[in-house]
Design a protein around this motif. Structure first.
Motif, mmCIF file in Angstrom:
data_model
loop_
_atom_site.group_PDB
_atom_site.id
_atom_site.type_symbol
_atom_site.label_atom_id
_atom_site.label_comp_id
_atom_site.label_asym_id
_atom_site.label_seq_id
_atom_site.Cartn_x
_atom_site.Cartn_y
_atom_site.Cartn_z
ATOM 1 N N SER A 149 0.828 -1.198 0.000
ATOM 2 C CA SER A 149 0.000 0.000 0.000
ATOM 3 C C SER A 149 0.864 1.250 0.000
ATOM 4 C CB SER A 149 -0.903 -0.051 1.224
ATOM 5 O OG SER A 149 -1.828 0.976 1.205
ATOM 6 N N THR A 206 3.769 1.498 -1.293
ATOM 7 C CA THR A 206 4.323 1.664 -2.639
ATOM 8 C C THR A 206 3.309 2.299 -3.572
ATOM 9 O OG1 THR A 206 5.549 -0.344 -2.198
ATOM 10 C CG2 THR A 206 5.559 0.447 -4.445
ATOM 11 N N ASP A 207 2.067 1.913 -3.386
ATOM 12 C CA ASP A 207 1.044 2.548 -4.193
ATOM 13 C C ASP A 207 1.018 4.037 -3.953
ATOM 14 O OD1 ASP A 207 -1.473 -0.071 -4.000
ATOM 15 O OD2 ASP A 207 0.303 0.228 -5.256
ATOM 16 N N VAL A 208 1.099 4.384 -2.707
ATOM 17 C CA VAL A 208 1.084 5.815 -2.407
ATOM 18 C C VAL A 208 2.282 6.496 -3.055
ATOM 19 C CG1 VAL A 208 1.323 7.483 -0.538
ATOM 20 C CG2 VAL A 208 -0.208 5.538 -0.281
ATOM 21 N N ASN A 239 1.955 7.309 -6.686
ATOM 22 C CA ASN A 239 1.048 8.370 -7.062
ATOM 23 C C ASN A 239 1.856 9.626 -7.344
ATOM 24 O OD1 ASN A 239 -0.874 10.399 -7.143
ATOM 25 N ND2 ASN A 239 -2.172 9.325 -5.662
ATOM 26 N N PHE A 283 1.033 12.509 -7.492
ATOM 27 C CA PHE A 283 0.624 13.655 -6.707
ATOM 28 C C PHE A 283 1.137 13.595 -5.288
ATOM 29 C CE2 PHE A 283 -1.941 15.428 -9.910
ATOM 30 C CZ PHE A 283 -2.505 14.380 -10.601
ATOM 31 N N SER A 304 -3.573 9.219 1.748
ATOM 32 C CA SER A 304 -4.303 8.416 0.779
ATOM 33 C C SER A 304 -5.400 7.624 1.458
ATOM 34 C CB SER A 304 -3.319 7.468 0.104
ATOM 35 O OG SER A 304 -3.976 6.310 -0.304
ATOM 36 N N LYS A 305 -6.552 7.681 0.850
ATOM 37 C CA LYS A 305 -7.655 6.922 1.432
ATOM 38 C C LYS A 305 -7.434 5.438 1.276
ATOM 39 C CE LYS A 305 -10.816 10.603 0.367
ATOM 40 N NZ LYS A 305 -11.759 11.045 -0.628
ATOM 41 N N ALA A 306 -6.821 5.081 0.193
ATOM 42 C CA ALA A 306 -6.580 3.659 0.002
ATOM 43 C C ALA A 306 -5.657 3.135 1.099
ATOM 44 C CB ALA A 306 -5.966 3.416 -1.373
ATOM 45 N N PHE A 307 -4.671 3.927 1.391
ATOM 46 C CA PHE A 307 -3.760 3.509 2.447
ATOM 47 C C PHE A 307 -4.506 3.455 3.772
ATOM 48 C CE2 PHE A 307 0.521 2.769 3.745
ATOM 49 C CZ PHE A 307 0.621 3.242 5.036
ATOM 50 N N ARG A 358 0.653 13.976 -13.857
ATOM 51 C CA ARG A 358 0.415 14.903 -12.767
ATOM 52 C C ARG A 358 0.340 16.322 -13.275
ATOM 53 N NH1 ARG A 358 3.424 15.811 -7.302
ATOM 54 N NH2 ARG A 358 2.857 17.991 -6.991
ATOM 55 N N ILE A 417 -5.026 19.108 -4.904
ATOM 56 C CA ILE A 417 -4.122 17.975 -5.045
ATOM 57 C C ILE A 417 -4.620 16.717 -4.338
ATOM 58 C CG2 ILE A 417 -1.802 17.141 -4.542
ATOM 59 C CD1 ILE A 417 -1.805 18.994 -6.836
ATOM 60 N N SER A 451 -4.973 13.283 -6.120
ATOM 61 C CA SER A 451 -4.279 12.104 -5.624
ATOM 62 C C SER A 451 -5.249 10.948 -5.482
ATOM 63 C CB SER A 451 -3.628 12.447 -4.276
ATOM 64 O OG SER A 451 -2.998 11.329 -3.731
ATOM 65 N N HIS A 452 -6.400 11.268 -4.986
ATOM 66 C CA HIS A 452 -7.391 10.209 -4.837
ATOM 67 C C HIS A 452 -7.814 9.679 -6.200
ATOM 68 C CE1 HIS A 452 -10.448 7.900 -2.920
ATOM 69 N NE2 HIS A 452 -11.389 8.445 -3.638
ATOM 70 N N TRP A 495 -6.103 9.634 -8.805
ATOM 71 C CA TRP A 495 -5.032 8.785 -9.306
ATOM 72 C C TRP A 495 -5.117 7.394 -8.704
ATOM 73 C CZ3 TRP A 495 -1.015 9.099 -12.757
ATOM 74 C CH2 TRP A 495 -0.102 8.062 -12.675
ATOM 75 N N GLU A 496 -5.353 7.367 -7.442
ATOM 76 C CA GLU A 496 -5.405 6.053 -6.812
ATOM 77 C C GLU A 496 -6.518 5.216 -7.404
ATOM 78 O OE1 GLU A 496 -5.832 6.546 -2.686
ATOM 79 O OE2 GLU A 496 -3.721 6.943 -2.367
ATOM 80 N N ARG A 556 -1.380 -0.030 -10.607
ATOM 81 C CA ARG A 556 -0.437 0.446 -9.611
ATOM 82 C C ARG A 556 0.988 0.492 -10.113
ATOM 83 N NH1 ARG A 556 -4.224 2.172 -7.485
ATOM 84 N NH2 ARG A 556 -5.226 1.462 -5.609
ATOM 85 N N ARG A 590 0.076 -7.359 -5.586
ATOM 86 C CA ARG A 590 0.703 -6.690 -6.679
ATOM 87 C C ARG A 590 2.145 -6.996 -6.691
ATOM 88 N NH1 ARG A 590 -1.971 -1.906 -5.507
ATOM 89 N NH2 ARG A 590 -1.970 -2.881 -3.736
ATOM 90 N N ARG A 609 4.400 -5.376 -7.734
ATOM 91 C CA ARG A 609 5.240 -4.218 -7.520
ATOM 92 C C ARG A 609 6.387 -4.290 -8.470
ATOM 93 N NH1 ARG A 609 2.782 -0.901 -5.549
ATOM 94 N NH2 ARG A 609 1.042 -1.998 -5.012
ATOM 95 N N THR A 640 11.331 2.814 -5.826
ATOM 96 C CA THR A 640 11.782 3.205 -4.491
ATOM 97 C C THR A 640 13.298 3.173 -4.525
ATOM 98 O OG1 THR A 640 11.631 0.905 -3.903
ATOM 99 C CG2 THR A 640 9.784 2.316 -3.314
#
Lengths: 139, 762
Positions: free
Chosen positions: A106, A108-110, A113, A115, A124-127, B277, B287, B291-292, B294-295, B301, B457, B459, B478
């Motif tokens: 999660s 990593t997803d953030v 993003n 943004f 993040s709401k997902a997080f 973005r 933003i 961001s949301h 985007w999610e 992902r 995922r 990743r 990362t």
């Protein structure tokens, strides 16, 4: 089920911290803060070998009377800390590992993003939803 | 003509024309065929009712086609039923015989499947049905822009109006944030219309779900204008779906596609997160909301957007701009499967092709294999949206349907690039539930998204598709594990430690420093390499002693031997200096720095040997370089210019090592090396001989700049005389050669042995 989940950045400031509201949150914040030292210690201890060999999951950082603290560090030195109640003996190590894995995914997803600026608080709401699913539902 | 599926009556085949095939497949898509090919009875019922035939006729048809017998509508039965419908509408009796002939396609009220033949009828019928489905159409604020008009407009990219209840077109223009880009569909084109009536037709089904194909009336806003403005059209409302504002209408999709294209010309490629973005930030949404969004949209992902994801994101932004609150999770109509389906059509439309056709091939591998019917039907319905392209679409749909739809489609469609992520295109006309129903089916095919979502995922560890791999490669992952060692806090300590480790590890090839510089002095290196191993090892040993040199030494590639590393960096260091100054004079100074770095005098014997070897080698190199230099200068008769680059002289302990840069004459090198060895020997250095070529040496000797004879005895003096080099017997003093010499001299420490220069003399 965790009582408190925190994400701490590489520079040791919190990116995200959420506790079960029924308890004194300050106590958990303090616990997480002190656990960072233990994380550092574990990380440096492992560091003798190459980074690749370092285990991301750090395991039980330290137990106290009331709860146990588990740590996990990513390759980018972002730390996840989970605090669980000591009374919750049903939680096995594997479960904790899976929780960390989910958190890491999660997170990593953030990160992915565009943004999200690294270093910002995680909003993040997902997080949030992932974390909520792991928190103790009792509250 | 394609043979239709075996009829229920069994035995007798009913032939189906291309048009019919297309139409029927589209209709069966509408009817939501499930994986087993059965069509949803409810949808079929609606379809039949939409044909405006009396109920008993419908029953008859059901009977005849065999669905009643079977209990469900398979594709065969459905096709037969459709033909019977056509027959019935044509006034023929409902029987299998009547459908053996060519019949016009069945007409359905409010059917959005635009088939060309029906188009005319439909447009009229759509007017009526539109009234009928007023309720439904209300949701669709589109002005009943004549489909034809719409079609003609061509630029479908327009977005529809805000979802808000069909407030008439008039509202759209003003509303549409022309700021954004003219979504105002009505406006532009309109001139006339703001009429955007929704094509009720769309909603045959819309009656129930009012998910009409917005398409129909979407006024293609001046696509170009909107397109050009890089803003997001805020207002394109989903006109058609009052119930489902999240569905992307074909026009919207086309608009999104064009926007995508403006960002990334290759529709099959991805838009990177940072690019997206910037693009979405123009929408002026806060933003966190972006961001949301985007999610929600980045379904796999991976930090980048495919066309489908982009459309989804864009759509959500539009929705948000129009006042719709952002959903917590992705609405079903925006699920990847939908998105892909929708995305396909626009693409088609824009390219004058049928979406379905494009969509189908996309999925060739999976979806098509699984569901031919739905795929085919996709083509059908989708043509609906592209009313404009009816004929073409039909054509294409038929084409695609015909044979191996998949492969052909794939060939035809340019959008095959979409394939990995596109799901079969579904009609926009379908209701959300239908889509949703279909979504699960499609999920397996749309492997990248659902699978990505469902499983852990991968990743960055693995990719489910090439695009994902691409994305992963593109996006900033990362941070990789730091190469630092484990220190916890003070990194400087570690570095120092590393440094020490590294120096010791140099022999083993471990270099903590940045990658080696490209070997410059290849010429000089070459002769040195073979024999250099020992010297290099010596040098390696020596290197740790040099605080300054270590860095340099580590740089060059290990295989070159550590001899090289020292040379290169030094050369580099000197080179600019030498270039800046007169080469003749600079060497003295450049040579200084390295000379200054006298290593501590704590070399073991073995190290000394290594050092000596290295020295010898360097001296040879130096000699070669000098010779070359002198020769060149002779030829050029130029009193300046150091043609060969700078030389650097290393001093290690007691030894001086001359590093030559850019020697280009191997034979000279050899001879120079020999020269160096000899000189070293002469000076008392236990240089090891690399190659001895006396003949060469002799010739070289003649050209080598003479070195002070007194070097060993009076280094200081030599240093002082660094600039005054005794001319070679047959050479005039040249700056270059002088420089070479000079480089040696200054470095000569008082107690050190003398470099080559003396050797030359002899």
């Amino acid at each position: 089920m965790a009582v408190c989940i925190a994400v701490v950045a590489k520079e040791n400031y919190p990116l995200y911290i959420r506790s079960v509201p029924s308890e004194n949150e300050l106590k958990f914040h303090y616990t997480v803060h002190t656990s960072l030292d233990v994380v550092e210690e574990k990380v440096s201890a492992v560091g003798k070998v190459l980074v690749d060999q370092r285990e991301l999951y750090l395991g039980l950082l330290y137990p106290t009377e009331d709860y146990k603290v588990y740590g996990y560090v990513t390759n980018s030195k972002v730390k996840f800390v989970i605090v669980v109640e000591s009374s919750n003996t049903s939680l096995r190590d594997n479960e904790i590992r899976s929780m960390f894995r989910k958190l890491h995914n999660s997170f990593t997803d953030v990160m992915c993003n565009p943004f999200y600026n690294p270093g910002d608080l995680i909003q993040s709401k997902a997080f949030d939803s992932v974390v909520s699913s792991m928190m103790v539902q009792a509250c | 003509m394609d043979r239709g599926p075996g009829t229920a009556s069994g035995g007798s085949f009913i032939s189906i024309s291309e048009n019919e095939q297309r139409c029927y497949s589209g209709l069966s898509t509408l009817c939501q065929a499930d994986s087993s090919g059965k069509l949803a009875a409810s949808k079929v019922g609606e379809l039949f009712r939409a044909s405006q035939l009396p109920a008993e006729t419908l029953h008859q048809i059901t009977d005849v086609c065999g669905a009643k017998r079977l209990g469900y509508f398979g594709s065969g039965q459905f096709y037969v039923a459709l033909k019977l419908l056509a027959a019935a509408q044509a006034g023929l009796p409902v029987s299998l015989e009547s459908i053996k002939e060519e019949l016009p396609l069945p007409r359905f009220a409010d059917m959005k499947d635009d088939r060309d033949p029906r188009y005319p009828s439909r447009s009229q019928s759509s007017d009526t049905p539109s009234h009928q489905s007023a309720a439904a159409s209300e949701s669709v604020p589109r002005a009943p822009m004549d489909r034809g008009a719409v079609r003609h407009q061509g630029s479908i990219s327009e977005r529809k109006e805000p979802w808000s209840p069909p407030p008439s077109p008039c509202r759209s223009p003003p509303d549409s944030p022309l700021s954004y880009h003219s979504y105002a569909y009505s406006i532009p084109r309109n001139g006339a219309d703001a009429h955007l009536g929704q094509t009720p037709g769309v909603s045959v089904w819309a009656q129930d779900t009012s998910s009409p194909l917005h398409y129909g009336a979407k006024p293609p806003m001046e696509h170009t204008s909107s397109r050009h403005s890089a803003e997001r059209p805020v207002d394109h409302g989903i006109v058609d779906y009052p119930d489902d504002p999240w569905r992307i209408t074909p026009e919207q999709r086309e608009y999104y596609t064009n926007q995508f294209r403006s960002v990334q010309p290759d529709l099959g490629a991805l838009i990177l997160g940072s690019v997206a973005r910037n693009f979405f930030t123009k929408s002026k949404l806060p933003i966190p909301e972006l961001s949301h969004i985007w999610e929600l949209s980045d379904m796999d992902r991976d930090g980048a957007l495919t066309l489908a994801e982009f459309c989804t994101a864009f759509h959500l932004i539009v929705a948000r701009k129009n006042g719709y609150p952002l959903p917590e999770s992705l609405p079903p109509s925006l699920l990847p499967s939908f998105a892909e389906k929708d995305a396909a059509p626009p693409k088609l439309v824009s390219e004058d092709m049928f979406f379905e056709t494009s969509g189908a091939p996309q999925q060739t591998d999976l979806v098509l294999a699984e569901r031919t019917e739905p795929l085919i039907s996709f083509e059908e319905p989708d043509p609906g949206p592209s009313l404009q392209e009816k004929s073409e679409s039909e054509h294409k749909a038929l084409l695609s349907e015909m044979i191996t739809p998949k492969q052909d489609l794939a060939e035809e469609l340019p959008q095959s690039a979409f394939s990995p992520k596109r799901a079969p295109v579904t009609t926009d006309q379908e209701k959300p539930p239908e889509r949703f129903h279909r979504a699960p089916e499609q999920d397996p095919p749309h492997e990248p998204e659902p699978h990505v979502r469902s499983r852990a995922r991968p990743r960055s560890y693995s990719s489910t598709s090439i695009e994902e791999a691409m994305k992963k490669a593109e996006q900033p992952p990362t941070p990789p594990p730091r190469p630092q060692k484990s220190h916890s806090r003070a990194s400087s300590l570690d570095l120092n430690r590393l440094f020490q480790q590294g120096t010791h590890g140099l022999k083993s090839g471990y270099l903590p420093h940045p990658p080696a510089l490209p070997p410059r002095p290849t010429a000089t290196q070459i002769p040195h390499v073979p024999p250099s191993t020992e010297q290099s090892s010596q040098k390696a040993v020596r290197q740790p002693d040099f605080a300054d040199f270590d860095r340099f030494r580590e740089e060059p590639p290990q295989e070159m031997g550590l001899l090289q590393p020292p040379q290169k960096p030094l050369r580099r260091k000197y080179h600019p200096e030498s270039q800046a100054r007169d080469p003749a004079q600079t060497f003295g100074s450049p040579a200084h720095p390295p000379g200054g770095n006298r290593p501590p005098q704590k070399l073991s014997s073995g190290q000394k040997k290594d050092v000596q070897l290295a020295i010898r080698k360097n001296k040879e190199t130096n000699a070669v370089l000098m010779r070359l230099n002198s020769e060149l200068q002779q030829q050029l008769k130029v009193g300046a210019a150091f043609p060969l680059g700078c030389c650097a002289l290393y001093t290690l302990g007691k030894f001086q090592v001359l590093t030559l840069v850019r020697l280009q004459v191997p034979p000279l090198l050899v001879s120079l090396r020999t020269l160096a060895e000899q000189s070293a020997r002469r000076m008392g250095f236990p240089l090891r001989a690399m190659h001895h070529q006396p003949a060469c040496w002799l010739s070289v000797a003649a050209h080598v700049i003479p070195v002070r004879d007194t070097l060993p005895s009076s280094p200081k003096q030599q240093q002082g005389d660094g600039k005054r080099i005794p001319p070679l017997p047959n050479m005039t003093q040249r700056p270059g050669t002088e420089a070479v010499l000079q480089s040696e001299l200054p470095q000569a420490p008082p107690t050190r042995g003398e470099p080559i220069p003396c050797h030359c003399r002899s």
